[in-house]
Design a protein around this motif. Structure first.
Motif, mmCIF file in Angstrom:
data_model
loop_
_atom_site.group_PDB
_atom_site.id
_atom_site.type_symbol
_atom_site.label_atom_id
_atom_site.label_comp_id
_atom_site.label_asym_id
_atom_site.label_seq_id
_atom_site.Cartn_x
_atom_site.Cartn_y
_atom_site.Cartn_z
ATOM 1 N N ASP A 1 0.823 -1.335 0.069
ATOM 2 C CA ASP A 1 -0.121 0.075 -0.157
ATOM 3 C C ASP A 1 0.615 1.285 0.135
ATOM 4 O O ASP A 1 0.627 2.236 -0.867
ATOM 5 C CB ASP A 1 -0.814 -0.093 1.215
ATOM 6 C CG ASP A 1 -1.544 1.486 1.511
ATOM 7 O OD1 ASP A 1 -2.642 1.400 1.079
ATOM 8 O OD2 ASP A 1 -1.154 2.220 1.928
ATOM 9 N N ALA B 1 2.628 1.594 -3.380
ATOM 10 C CA ALA B 1 1.854 2.145 -4.483
ATOM 11 C C ALA B 1 1.555 3.621 -4.257
ATOM 12 O O ALA B 1 1.092 4.289 -5.309
ATOM 13 C CB ALA B 1 0.561 1.118 -4.424
ATOM 14 N N TYR B 2 1.259 4.171 -2.953
ATOM 15 C CA TYR B 2 1.035 5.471 -2.734
ATOM 16 C C TYR B 2 2.077 6.503 -2.912
ATOM 17 O O TYR B 2 1.935 7.489 -3.667
ATOM 18 C CB TYR B 2 0.447 5.602 -1.276
ATOM 19 C CG TYR B 2 0.050 7.067 -1.012
ATOM 20 C CD1 TYR B 2 -1.434 7.303 -1.367
ATOM 21 C CD2 TYR B 2 0.804 7.989 -0.351
ATOM 22 C CE1 TYR B 2 -1.818 8.594 -1.196
ATOM 23 C CE2 TYR B 2 0.239 9.111 -0.052
ATOM 24 C CZ TYR B 2 -0.928 9.581 -0.476
ATOM 25 O OH TYR B 2 -1.444 10.830 -0.292
ATOM 26 N N MET C 1 0.420 6.629 -12.224
ATOM 27 C CA MET C 1 -0.916 6.917 -11.637
ATOM 28 C C MET C 1 -0.517 8.496 -11.177
ATOM 29 O O MET C 1 0.217 8.613 -10.304
ATOM 30 C CB MET C 1 -1.309 5.982 -10.575
ATOM 31 C CG MET C 1 -2.525 6.495 -10.137
ATOM 32 S SD MET C 1 -3.341 5.172 -8.863
ATOM 33 C CE MET C 1 -4.795 5.955 -8.370
ATOM 34 N N ARG D 1 -0.712 11.916 -9.234
ATOM 35 C CA ARG D 1 -1.020 12.100 -7.858
ATOM 36 C C ARG D 1 -1.688 13.486 -7.572
ATOM 37 O O ARG D 1 -1.934 14.026 -8.431
ATOM 38 C CB ARG D 1 0.584 12.647 -7.062
ATOM 39 C CG ARG D 1 1.394 11.438 -7.067
ATOM 40 C CD ARG D 1 2.728 11.718 -6.414
ATOM 41 N NE ARG D 1 3.456 10.802 -6.286
ATOM 42 C CZ ARG D 1 4.657 10.269 -6.932
ATOM 43 N NH1 ARG D 1 4.783 10.773 -7.976
ATOM 44 N NH2 ARG D 1 5.284 9.175 -6.744
ATOM 45 N N ARG E 1 -2.561 10.514 -5.206
ATOM 46 C CA ARG E 1 -3.430 9.242 -5.438
ATOM 47 C C ARG E 1 -4.303 8.740 -4.389
ATOM 48 O O ARG E 1 -4.502 9.209 -3.262
ATOM 49 C CB ARG E 1 -2.274 8.109 -5.355
ATOM 50 C CG ARG E 1 -1.458 8.244 -6.557
ATOM 51 C CD ARG E 1 -0.030 7.097 -6.332
ATOM 52 N NE ARG E 1 0.851 7.548 -7.581
ATOM 53 C CZ ARG E 1 1.918 7.125 -7.767
ATOM 54 N NH1 ARG E 1 2.521 6.284 -6.859
ATOM 55 N NH2 ARG E 1 2.777 7.365 -8.573
ATOM 56 N N ARG F 1 -6.700 5.877 -2.534
ATOM 57 C CA ARG F 1 -6.927 4.587 -2.298
ATOM 58 C C ARG F 1 -7.959 3.980 -2.523
ATOM 59 O O ARG F 1 -8.026 2.633 -2.905
ATOM 60 C CB ARG F 1 -6.412 4.356 -0.829
ATOM 61 C CG ARG F 1 -4.909 4.850 -0.423
ATOM 62 C CD ARG F 1 -4.689 4.386 1.217
ATOM 63 N NE ARG F 1 -3.312 4.099 1.426
ATOM 64 C CZ ARG F 1 -2.478 5.147 1.388
ATOM 65 N NH1 ARG F 1 -2.910 6.479 1.335
ATOM 66 N NH2 ARG F 1 -1.185 4.961 1.667
ATOM 67 N N ASP G 1 -9.647 4.564 -5.353
ATOM 68 C CA ASP G 1 -9.537 4.530 -6.933
ATOM 69 C C ASP G 1 -9.304 3.023 -7.268
ATOM 70 O O ASP G 1 -8.307 2.445 -6.666
ATOM 71 C CB ASP G 1 -8.205 5.341 -7.390
ATOM 72 C CG ASP G 1 -8.464 5.542 -8.904
ATOM 73 O OD1 ASP G 1 -8.587 4.529 -9.713
ATOM 74 O OD2 ASP G 1 -7.963 6.635 -9.243
ATOM 75 N N GLN H 1 -7.958 1.769 -9.732
ATOM 76 C CA GLN H 1 -6.408 1.665 -10.262
ATOM 77 C C GLN H 1 -5.420 1.378 -9.211
ATOM 78 O O GLN H 1 -4.542 0.657 -9.290
ATOM 79 C CB GLN H 1 -6.120 2.943 -11.088
ATOM 80 C CG GLN H 1 -4.937 2.714 -11.972
ATOM 81 C CD GLN H 1 -4.489 4.333 -12.678
ATOM 82 O OE1 GLN H 1 -5.289 4.927 -12.544
ATOM 83 N NE2 GLN H 1 -3.191 3.913 -13.097
ATOM 84 N N PHE H 2 -5.803 2.127 -7.971
ATOM 85 C CA PHE H 2 -4.851 1.766 -6.945
ATOM 86 C C PHE H 2 -5.045 0.518 -6.408
ATOM 87 O O PHE H 2 -4.090 -0.054 -6.150
ATOM 88 C CB PHE H 2 -5.193 2.815 -5.625
ATOM 89 C CG PHE H 2 -4.440 2.855 -4.541
ATOM 90 C CD1 PHE H 2 -3.133 3.579 -4.455
ATOM 91 C CD2 PHE H 2 -4.193 1.963 -3.613
ATOM 92 C CE1 PHE H 2 -2.066 3.866 -3.482
ATOM 93 C CE2 PHE H 2 -3.327 2.000 -2.666
ATOM 94 C CZ PHE H 2 -2.235 2.893 -2.433
ATOM 95 N N THR I 1 -1.823 -2.274 -6.049
ATOM 96 C CA THR I 1 -1.455 -3.286 -4.794
ATOM 97 C C THR I 1 -1.610 -4.814 -5.122
ATOM 98 O O THR I 1 -0.718 -5.459 -4.683
ATOM 99 C CB THR I 1 -2.327 -2.579 -3.448
ATOM 100 O OG1 THR I 1 -3.720 -2.634 -4.117
ATOM 101 C CG2 THR I 1 -1.889 -1.368 -3.065
#
Ligand SMILES: Nc1ncnc2c1ncn2[C@@H]1O[C@H](COP(=O)(O)OP(=O)(O)OP(=O)(O)O)[C@@H](O)[C@H]1O
Ligand SMILES: [Mg+2]
Length: 254
Positions: A197, A200-201, A224, A226, A228, A230, A232, A234-235, A239
């Motif tokens: 997590d 990915a962020y 992705m 910014r 970003r 969570r 979404d 795509q997020f 992950t």
């Protein structure tokens, strides 16, 4: 220009009692200026060892670390590190901790005060300059540790699981603050984490490592925009892809 580059790095730890241990083998990595890289991977794959080598706290057994086109042999003034356990000096106040680097560099007292105030403001802790680390929560101590690293005006910031010991909410708040600092100062960040997590962020690129011997398995650009979110979809997709890499790693071991 080669901004920061790891070339054919091998790291062997010699043990008196046991055989030599190959901690890292054949590690090649290019990091661009102002890039945010996350090193992700299972425990023991050599993430901290890579950071310690870039910081000049450890030397590669073979291969080189190139920084701004030069091979590094020792700690660099413009490469800063934030450790997992905050590592503040307990006998110094928050503001003296923050300006420890400038003090070593013989920056004047008045100037140090300005630097301390600037960073205290940045980390939203203006009223805490005079207190000692033991009076602070873990999240606050980690903010101070980040401020202390930034007060040296680094071009590269190395962060070894800096938010690992924090509660989930504080961790999210500090991730957001870190990205703001990174965007404002255009520093290059190499950030170690166990968390898919968090990677990915934060990351422009995730470098996934495997163990035995420690090596780079895959580089995954995170495309992705910014800030970003969570929630979404795509997020979530990113992950799960990263989690899949941990699963593949475990299967191979069995
Ligand atoms: N000074 C040392 N002497 C001997 N072995 C070491 C030394 N430092 C690290 N190692 C070994 O090298 C390997 C990589 O260690 P490292 O701390 O870099 O892993 P890591 O990926 O950061 O793990 P974690 O996620 O648990 O922090 C481990 O197996 C560790 O035991
Ligand atoms: Mg580690």
């Amino acid at each position: 220009m080669n901004y920061l580059k790891l070339e054919n790095i091998k790291k062997v730890f010699s043990n008196n009692s046991k055989d030599d241990f190959i901690a890292l083998n054949d590690v090649n990595l290019e990091i661009k200026e102002s890039e945010f890289i996350c090193l992700l991977g299972p425990s023991g794959c050599g993430k901290s060892t890579i950071l310690r080598m870039i910081a000049g706290l450890e030397t590669p057994s073979s291969g080189s670390i190139i920084y701004k086109d030069k091979k590094i042999y020792k700690a660099q003034k413009d490469i800063g590190m934030v450790f997992q356990n905050y590592s503040l000096m307990p006998w110094l106040t928050v503001q003296d901790n923050i300006v420890l680097g400038p003090k070593f560099s013989k920056v004047s007292k008045n100037e140090r005060k300005d630097i301390a105030n600037h960073y205290l403001e940045m980390i939203n802790m203006t009223e805490f300059g005079g207190v000692y680390p033991y009076e602070l929560s873990g999240g606050m101590q980690q903010r101070v540790a980040i401020a202390r690293a930034l007060a040296n005006n680094p071009d590269v910031l190395l962060m070894d699981e800096p938010f690992g010991a924090l509660d989930a909410y504080t961790r999210i708040v500090l991730q957001k603050e870190l990205l703001k600092i990174w965007e404002k100062h255009k520093i290059t960040v190499v950030f170690v984490t166990h968390s898919v997590d968090e990677a990915a962020y934060l990351a422009d690129k995730v470098v996934f490592m495997k163990s035995k011997p420690g090596r780079i398995y895959k580089e995954i650009p995170i495309i992705m925009p910014r800030e970003r979110k969570r929630e979404d979809p795509q997020f979530g997709k990113i992950t799960s892809e990263l989690l899949q890499l941990f699963e593949e790693n475990n299967k191979i071991k069995k």
